[in-house]
Design a protein around this motif. Structure first.
Motif, mmCIF file in Angstrom:
data_model
loop_
_atom_site.group_PDB
_atom_site.id
_atom_site.type_symbol
_atom_site.label_atom_id
_atom_site.label_comp_id
_atom_site.label_asym_id
_atom_site.label_seq_id
_atom_site.Cartn_x
_atom_site.Cartn_y
_atom_site.Cartn_z
ATOM 1 N N LYS A 173 0.808 -1.223 0.000
ATOM 2 C CA LYS A 173 0.000 0.000 0.000
ATOM 3 C C LYS A 173 0.840 1.271 0.000
ATOM 4 C CE LYS A 173 -3.971 -2.141 2.297
ATOM 5 N NZ LYS A 173 -4.889 -2.097 3.477
ATOM 6 N N SER A 174 2.169 1.122 0.075
ATOM 7 C CA SER A 174 3.031 2.304 0.102
ATOM 8 C C SER A 174 3.149 2.961 -1.273
ATOM 9 C CB SER A 174 4.431 1.928 0.607
ATOM 10 O OG SER A 174 5.085 1.065 -0.308
ATOM 11 N N LEU A 175 2.697 2.290 -2.318
ATOM 12 C CA LEU A 175 2.738 2.870 -3.659
ATOM 13 C C LEU A 175 1.714 3.995 -3.743
ATOM 14 C CD1 LEU A 175 4.570 1.998 -6.012
ATOM 15 C CD2 LEU A 175 2.642 0.716 -6.945
ATOM 16 N N ARG A 176 2.203 5.199 -4.091
ATOM 17 C CA ARG A 176 1.324 6.368 -4.120
ATOM 18 C C ARG A 176 1.411 7.060 -5.478
ATOM 19 N NH1 ARG A 176 -0.520 4.288 -0.317
ATOM 20 N NH2 ARG A 176 -0.748 5.064 1.806
ATOM 21 N N ARG A 177 0.256 7.628 -5.889
ATOM 22 C CA ARG A 177 0.216 8.347 -7.165
ATOM 23 C C ARG A 177 0.761 9.758 -7.034
ATOM 24 N NH1 ARG A 177 -5.799 6.788 -9.058
ATOM 25 N NH2 ARG A 177 -6.197 7.707 -7.041
ATOM 26 N N CYS A 178 1.277 10.272 -8.145
ATOM 27 C CA CYS A 178 1.609 11.697 -8.224
ATOM 28 C C CYS A 178 0.325 12.485 -7.983
ATOM 29 C CB CYS A 178 2.182 12.014 -9.611
ATOM 30 S SG CYS A 178 2.313 13.786 -9.970
ATOM 31 N N LYS A 179 0.354 13.421 -7.033
ATOM 32 C CA LYS A 179 -0.857 14.160 -6.683
ATOM 33 C C LYS A 179 -1.304 15.093 -7.800
ATOM 34 C CE LYS A 179 -0.313 14.056 -1.648
ATOM 35 N NZ LYS A 179 -0.132 14.857 -0.417
ATOM 36 N N ARG A 180 -0.354 15.495 -8.655
ATOM 37 C CA ARG A 180 -0.709 16.434 -9.729
ATOM 38 C C ARG A 180 -1.468 15.744 -10.853
ATOM 39 N NH1 ARG A 180 4.478 17.563 -8.123
ATOM 40 N NH2 ARG A 180 4.911 19.664 -7.342
ATOM 41 N N CYS A 181 -0.897 14.647 -11.388
ATOM 42 C CA CYS A 181 -1.492 14.010 -12.579
ATOM 43 C C CYS A 181 -2.342 12.793 -12.254
ATOM 44 C CB CYS A 181 -0.407 13.640 -13.587
ATOM 45 S SG CYS A 181 0.600 12.206 -13.110
ATOM 46 N N GLN A 182 -2.168 12.196 -11.064
ATOM 47 C CA GLN A 182 -2.937 11.022 -10.655
ATOM 48 C C GLN A 182 -2.717 9.812 -11.561
ATOM 49 O OE1 GLN A 182 -5.649 11.046 -7.950
ATOM 50 N NE2 GLN A 182 -4.196 12.618 -7.381
ATOM 51 N N ASN A 183 -1.600 9.798 -12.303
ATOM 52 C CA ASN A 183 -1.421 8.767 -13.327
ATOM 53 C C ASN A 183 -0.126 7.991 -13.214
ATOM 54 O OD1 ASN A 183 -3.385 8.043 -15.146
ATOM 55 N ND2 ASN A 183 -3.076 9.794 -16.474
ATOM 56 N N VAL A 184 0.826 8.493 -12.436
ATOM 57 C CA VAL A 184 2.130 7.836 -12.307
ATOM 58 C C VAL A 184 2.362 7.545 -10.833
ATOM 59 C CG1 VAL A 184 4.616 8.144 -12.567
ATOM 60 C CG2 VAL A 184 3.080 8.861 -14.393
ATOM 61 N N TYR A 185 2.914 6.356 -10.534
ATOM 62 C CA TYR A 185 3.075 5.894 -9.155
ATOM 63 C C TYR A 185 4.539 5.914 -8.715
ATOM 64 C CZ TYR A 185 -1.731 4.100 -9.151
ATOM 65 O OH TYR A 185 -3.090 3.985 -9.193
ATOM 66 N N TYR A 186 4.736 6.050 -7.395
ATOM 67 C CA TYR A 186 6.069 5.995 -6.786
ATOM 68 C C TYR A 186 5.992 5.204 -5.481
ATOM 69 C CZ TYR A 186 7.066 9.665 -10.122
ATOM 70 O OH TYR A 186 7.212 10.369 -11.282
ATOM 71 N N CYS A 187 7.095 4.500 -5.176
ATOM 72 C CA CYS A 187 7.112 3.700 -3.942
ATOM 73 C C CYS A 187 7.545 4.530 -2.739
ATOM 74 C CB CYS A 187 8.026 2.489 -4.110
ATOM 75 S SG CYS A 187 9.759 2.912 -4.389
ATOM 76 N N GLY A 188 8.031 5.741 -2.987
ATOM 77 C CA GLY A 188 8.437 6.592 -1.884
ATOM 78 C C GLY A 188 8.911 7.952 -2.380
ATOM 79 N N ALA A 189 9.183 8.844 -1.412
ATOM 80 C CA ALA A 189 9.574 10.204 -1.759
ATOM 81 C C ALA A 189 10.908 10.249 -2.518
ATOM 82 C CB ALA A 189 9.662 11.056 -0.489
ATOM 83 N N ALA A 190 11.845 9.345 -2.173
ATOM 84 C CA ALA A 190 13.150 9.350 -2.837
ATOM 85 C C ALA A 190 13.006 9.054 -4.330
ATOM 86 C CB ALA A 190 14.078 8.321 -2.182
ATOM 87 N N CYS A 191 12.212 8.062 -4.671
ATOM 88 C CA CYS A 191 11.992 7.727 -6.087
ATOM 89 C C CYS A 191 11.260 8.859 -6.802
ATOM 90 C CB CYS A 191 11.207 6.423 -6.214
ATOM 91 S SG CYS A 191 12.255 4.943 -6.183
ATOM 92 N N GLN A 192 10.313 9.485 -6.119
ATOM 93 C CA GLN A 192 9.575 10.568 -6.756
ATOM 94 C C GLN A 192 10.497 11.744 -7.057
ATOM 95 O OE1 GLN A 192 6.024 11.848 -4.720
ATOM 96 N NE2 GLN A 192 5.281 12.974 -6.514
ATOM 97 N N ARG A 193 11.377 12.085 -6.105
ATOM 98 C CA ARG A 193 12.322 13.197 -6.334
ATOM 99 C C ARG A 193 13.276 12.856 -7.475
ATOM 100 N NH1 ARG A 193 12.257 13.680 -0.608
ATOM 101 N NH2 ARG A 193 14.047 12.264 -0.460
ATOM 102 N N ALA A 194 13.758 11.624 -7.494
ATOM 103 C CA ALA A 194 14.705 11.221 -8.539
ATOM 104 C C ALA A 194 14.058 11.250 -9.923
ATOM 105 C CB ALA A 194 15.247 9.824 -8.242
#
Length: 361
Positions: free
Chosen positions: A23-44
């Motif tokens: 359940k830690s997989l979260r969508r980008c809040k802006r587009c709601q279409n791309v997922y990330y497993c955490g903040a580090a991956c999203q920043r990268a």
């Protein structure tokens, strides 16, 4: 939810099952279409994703509003074209012919099903301006196929006012036939008022049961009407069992929406008998593709088959609805029928080299 099709981390590619907490997989809040497993991956991933985030937001919105196609709110009613088909050069011209356009869009936004959609969507209702643009995009997506058929008729100089016409849609699947109503191609009647009758036959192994699952006509189509029918099977089998035996009319035009024969050897092997039949019987053919890269690959296949390529170009009636690339969701979206290729018989003269096309995304 349809967005869950792409539920894996866009940076490290991990699926939910590979994470300590799925359940830690979260969508980008802006587009709601791309997922990330955490903040580090999203920043990268942000330097790449920021190029597409705004467009992918439209993808998510259109997926939700698409429900109104199934309820019948989209498309809104249209009238007979006020300009000759040759003078309608694209969607801007088409929308300019729609009387009381803002009122029609407003009626969709104020309708019961739009209200019901956002009451159950689990997210805030967007601004009316965003919803109007979404409805416009979905209207182009709905009408793109019949208008592309109309474009094909014009490109080959086939006059619907001069004779009854038959159009075969080759490689038809659930995309063309799922929930298709018998009136879905009536924009051709508004495009060519006074036409003698047009039958559109959907032919493909993945044709879906529904209203259009009825046998092709042996007699001419009814005057002034667009008649939809279908055949579940391969095109060359349909030709042998129906066209050659006169159970169905020989086509005046054959259209293939995203045939995909460029994609892999297995697909090409399945398409080869049909491509050779279309070539050897000198049938006017119009294929559409998603992207410039797909256009280039398709042209290469057709050149190798010594097919006469009449021309290729951007489709003025391509859908304006953006769609995610299935193999890589964190890329620029694609648009249905972005380009067309016109073919007629075997090669009879030199054609432009495929290398002249630039690579696209």
């Amino acid at each position: 939810k349809m967005e869950d099709t792409f539920k894996f981390c866009a940076e490290c590619k991990k699926l939910p099952d590979a994470l300590p907490d799925p359940k830690s997989l979260r969508r980008c809040k802006r587009c709601q279409n791309v997922y990330y497993c955490g903040a580090a991956c999203q920043r990268a991933n942000w330097p790449l994703h920021k190029k597409f985030c705004k467009k992918l937001k439209l993808v998510a919105l259109d997926r939700l509003v698409e429900w109104l196609v199934f309820t019948g709110d989209i498309p809104f009613p249209t009238e007979t074209w006020t300009k000759p088909a040759r003078d309608v050069e694209g969607w801007e011209d088409w929308f300019s012919m729609q009387e009381q356009l803002e009122e029609k869009l407003g009626a969709v936004l104020a309708g019961r099903y739009m209200t019901l959609l956002w009451a159950n969507a689990g997210k805030p209702r967007p601004e009316d301006g965003e919803l109007r643009e979404s409805v416009r995009r979905l209207v182009t997506d709905f009408h793109s196929r019949p208008l592309t058929i109309g474009l094909g008729l014009r490109l080959f100089g086939i006059d619907p006012l001069a004779k009854v016409l038959t159009v075969h849609v080759v490689g038809a699947s659930h995309v063309e036939t799922l929930n298709t109503r018998l009136t879905d191609y009536d924009e051709l009647t508004r495009m060519f008022p006074g036409h003698r009758g047009v039958e559109v036959v959907m032919v493909g192994v993945d044709v879906v049961d529904g209203p259009v699952m009825r046998p092709p006509l042996a007699a001419p189509a009814p005057r002034g009407r667009v008649y939809l029918s279908s055949y579940k099977g391969l095109y060359h089998d349909f030709w042998e069992s129906h066209v050659e035996t006169k159970l169905a009319a020989r086509p005046d035009l054959v259209v293939g929406f995203h045939p995909g024969f460029h994609a892999c050897p297995d697909l090409l092997a399945g398409w080869l008998p049909t491509l050779l039949l279309l070539r050897d019987y000198c049938l006017p053919v119009l294929f559409t593709v998603y992207s410039e890269q797909e256009l280039k690959s398709s042209l290469q296949v057709l050149v190798e088959l010594e097919t006469h390529i009449m021309g290729y170009a951007a489709n003025p009636f391509a859908s304006l609805r953006p769609e995610q690339v299935y193999s890589s969701p964190n890329k620029a979206p694609v648009y249905c029928s972005s380009y067309y290729i016109a073919l007629l018989g075997p090669v009879a003269s030199a054609v432009p080299a495929v290398e002249e096309l630039e690579d696209g995304d």
